[in-house]
Write an enzyme that holds these catalytic residues in place. Structure first.
Site, PDB file in Angstrom:
ATOM      1  N   HIS A 192      67.234 -40.961   1.846  1.00  0.00           N
ATOM      2  CA  HIS A 192      66.374 -40.163   2.936  1.00  0.00           C
ATOM      3  C   HIS A 192      65.719 -41.359   4.072  1.00  0.00           C
ATOM      4  CE1 HIS A 192      66.714 -36.843   0.400  1.00  0.00           C
ATOM      5  NE2 HIS A 192      65.815 -37.035  -0.415  1.00  0.00           N
ATOM      6  N   ASP A 214      72.013 -35.028   2.242  1.00  0.00           N
ATOM      7  CA  ASP A 214      70.765 -35.722   2.347  1.00  0.00           C
ATOM      8  C   ASP A 214      69.830 -34.804   3.053  1.00  0.00           C
ATOM      9  OD1 ASP A 214      68.630 -37.080   3.158  1.00  0.00           O
ATOM     10  OD2 ASP A 214      69.471 -39.240   2.726  1.00  0.00           O
ATOM     11  N   HIS A 215      68.906 -33.856   2.299  1.00  0.00           N
ATOM     12  CA  HIS A 215      68.430 -32.871   2.868  1.00  0.00           C
ATOM     13  C   HIS A 215      67.516 -33.287   4.091  1.00  0.00           C
ATOM     14  CE1 HIS A 215      64.970 -33.728   0.170  1.00  0.00           C
ATOM     15  NE2 HIS A 215      64.315 -32.933   0.845  1.00  0.00           N
TER      16      HIS A 215
HETATM   17  C1  BG6 Z   1      64.311 -35.632  -3.382  1.00  0.00           C
HETATM   18  C2  BG6 Z   1      63.743 -36.419  -4.341  1.00  0.00           C
HETATM   19  O1  BG6 Z   1      65.287 -35.971  -2.882  1.00  0.00           O
HETATM   20  O2  BG6 Z   1      63.313 -35.437  -2.218  1.00  0.00           O
HETATM   21  C3  BG6 Z   1      62.332 -36.037  -4.877  1.00  0.00           C
HETATM   22  O3  BG6 Z   1      64.640 -36.497  -5.416  1.00  0.00           O
HETATM   23  C4  BG6 Z   1      61.572 -35.825  -3.645  1.00  0.00           C
HETATM   24  O4  BG6 Z   1      61.843 -36.983  -5.532  1.00  0.00           O
HETATM   25  C5  BG6 Z   1      62.061 -35.096  -2.581  1.00  0.00           C
HETATM   26  O5  BG6 Z   1      60.428 -35.238  -4.246  1.00  0.00           O
HETATM   27  C6  BG6 Z   1      61.210 -34.779  -1.246  1.00  0.00           C
HETATM   28  O6  BG6 Z   1      61.714 -33.679  -0.582  1.00  0.00           O
HETATM   29  P1  BG6 Z   1      60.971 -32.968   0.490  1.00  0.00           P
HETATM   30  O7  BG6 Z   1      61.573 -32.054   1.385  1.00  0.00           O
HETATM   31  O8  BG6 Z   1      59.730 -32.128  -0.200  1.00  0.00           O
HETATM   32  O9  BG6 Z   1      60.101 -34.290   1.221  1.00  0.00           O
END
Ligand code: BG6
Length: 490
Positions: free
Chosen positions: A239, A176-177
């Site tokens: 997230h 989960d980045h």
């Molecule tokens: C991803 C989603 O996990 O996270 C995307 O699938 C979203 O829909 C993205 O745009 C957002 O990541 P960040 O790091 O740009 O906030």
């Protein structure tokens, strides 16, 4: 040098979906940055695997073009990074190509093996089974699964069971980045590295918490995936719940992987249910119509899907969650996320209760509410809103100002992308910032009844204009409680 910036042991990283959006936009640039930072040694290899009939040279050329010149480095360094790349054309559901992959990996038996599944979750099981058949799951092998894992609890369980037949839980990294973002890590440091906050971190002193993840982007190239997922599965179940857990969890005994994950799990399990009986009061979902983004006219969601498209997918969700435990009883957590909102901003706002009694008369200005604002992006940083005396003569007037720490200004460095940290954590074998199976299950167990209530209720998502803050009902959701969504006042 801190341990986190030491070079990692040589590895082979196979990216399934190696030509896809995530690989090209995020994973390969992240690896390139870490290579330039000296953390990836030349004995390592990055192997793109996908259906496109490319060879190594074709893949390297495509990656060279995608990397562009965004990172300042000597041309030889870029060449040296591209030298680490190989490519194997294969299909998760067909036999061809897999022997070749196994042979390639067999050339460096001592390298740590990481299989990154940057594909649709429907392919996870096929890929893992083939890896198992070729005995590629043996030894120091790890598999990385992108979120969302499944589309509900039942499908997540099926995937986890099937993947679990090939890779042990200790080999499985559910990414989960958001957990790799600098400010999320900083939340751990702020909460557990300072004596200041913890005594106040509870229902006696905190009025409410807001978590906003707003994007200006629309659907982009991801119609196929997104229309089946929607905002709750795409952002909120993973997230945003992970952010909520980091705010709400008890202090773990250490940063050991299970110590942290045990505490997050308790929060997920303590979330009060939202179901058909209360979803209409506690949730708002929306879908964008044509409007504007970054000053340009943009089409609505349905137009982006294609002519004549019909869809009840939500591109916006706001909801009011509560955690049923002693620390948080009665403290609302307002969560909202959406595509095509006016700005790209992710932040956590912890709003403290007002002072119990004002010694100031009515003419001195407002007694603001203390707020701790953790900005995840852009401009990562922390602000603590305080009430102070307006400087200067002329009597006592109050003013609400932030103690403001922008990481970029304070440290003068560009913060690494979340994927940089997380990919190297997989190589290092550190799963602290990855979701354990029971966490994913607990998150689905909470999200499923919301999805069911929406489906059974039959109400379509409320329309909102692209470039607005979502349906007006989302404002009403928080204003009904006498509160407002946080806006920076400076
Ligand atoms: C991803 C989603 O996990 O996270 C995307 O699938 C979203 O829909 C993205 O745009 C957002 O990541 P960040 O790091 O740009 O906030």
């Amino acid at each position: 040098m801190t341990p986190a910036s030491l070079p990692v042991d040589p590895f082979d990283l196979v990216i399934f979906g190696g030509t896809g959006d995530l690989a090209v936009r995020k994973l390969l640039p992240a690896l390139f940055h870490r290579f330039v930072a000296g953390q990836i040694r030349t004995g390592s290899r990055i192997i793109g695997a996908a259906r496109e009939p490319l060879d190594d040279a074709g893949y390297r050329a495509a990656v060279r073009a995608a990397l562009g010149n965004a990172v300042e480095c000597a041309p030889e360094q870029r060449d040296a990074f591209l030298e680490l790349l190989d490519y194997r054309a294969l299909d998760a559901r067909k036999d061809e190509g897999w022997d070749g992959l196994a042979t390639l990996l067999g050339e460096r038996p001592d390298n740590i093996r990481v299989f990154y599944l940057s594909t649709s979750p429907e392919l996870y099981v096929d890929i893992c089974q083939r890896l198992g058949r070729h005995a590629l799951n043996q030894g120091a092998a790890r598999v990385v699964l992108e979120k969302p894992i499944g589309r509900d609890l039942a499908s997540a369980n099926r995937i986890n069971d099937d993947v679990g037949r090939v890779f042990a839980e200790s080999q499985t990294y559910r990414i989960d980045h958001y957990l790799g973002k600098e400010t999320v890590q900083n939340l751990l440091a702020l909460r557990f590295g300072n004596a200041l906050f913890e005594p106040l971190w509870n229902a006696h002193h905190i009025d409410h918490v807001q978590i906003t993840v707003a994007e200006t982007l629309g659907l982009g190239r991801r119609a196929g995936y997104y229309d089946r997922a929607g905002a709750l599965r795409d952002m909120l179940q993973n997230h945003m719940l992970q952010l909520l857990c980091m705010v709400a969890m008890e202090s773990p005994a250490s940063l050991a992987p299970d110590a942290v994950r045990d505490e997050k799990l308790k929060v997920l399990r303590a979330l009060k249910p939202i179901d058909a009986s209360n979803a209409a009061q506690l949730t708002v979902r929306g879908q964008y119509r044509a409007g504007a983004a970054d000053g340009q006219g943009v089409p609505g969601y349905l137009e982006e899907l294609g002519e004549g498209a019909k869809s009840n997918t939500s591109t916006f969700v706001a909801l009011k969650a509560e955690i049923g435990n002693w620390r948080w009883a009665g403290v609302p957590f307002y969560l909202r996320t959406g595509k095509r909102l006016p700005e790209r901003v992710s932040e956590i706002v912890v709003a403290f209760k007002p002072v119990p009694h004002s010694i100031f008369g009515g003419s001195v200005g407002p007694l603001g509410q203390n707020r701790l604002v953790l900005r995840l992006q852009p401009d990562e940083g922390v602000k603590l809103w305080l009430t102070i005396k307006d400087p200067g003569p002329g009597g006592l007037r109050l003013r609400h100002v932030p103690l403001d720490m922008s990481f970029a200004e304070a440290f003068g460095v560009q913060q690494p992308d979340a994927y940089e940290r997380l990919i190297l954590d997989v190589v290092r074998g550190n799963p602290t910032l990855f979701m354990r199976r029971d966490e994913v299950e607990a998150a689905w167990r909470w999200a499923d009844p919301i999805l069911a209530a929406w489906a059974d209720g039959g109400e379509p998502p409320r329309p909102y204009t692209a470039g607005s803050w979502g349906p007006s009902a989302a404002v009403a959701l928080i204003e009904r409680d006498g509160r407002t969504w946080h806006e920076d006042e400076d």
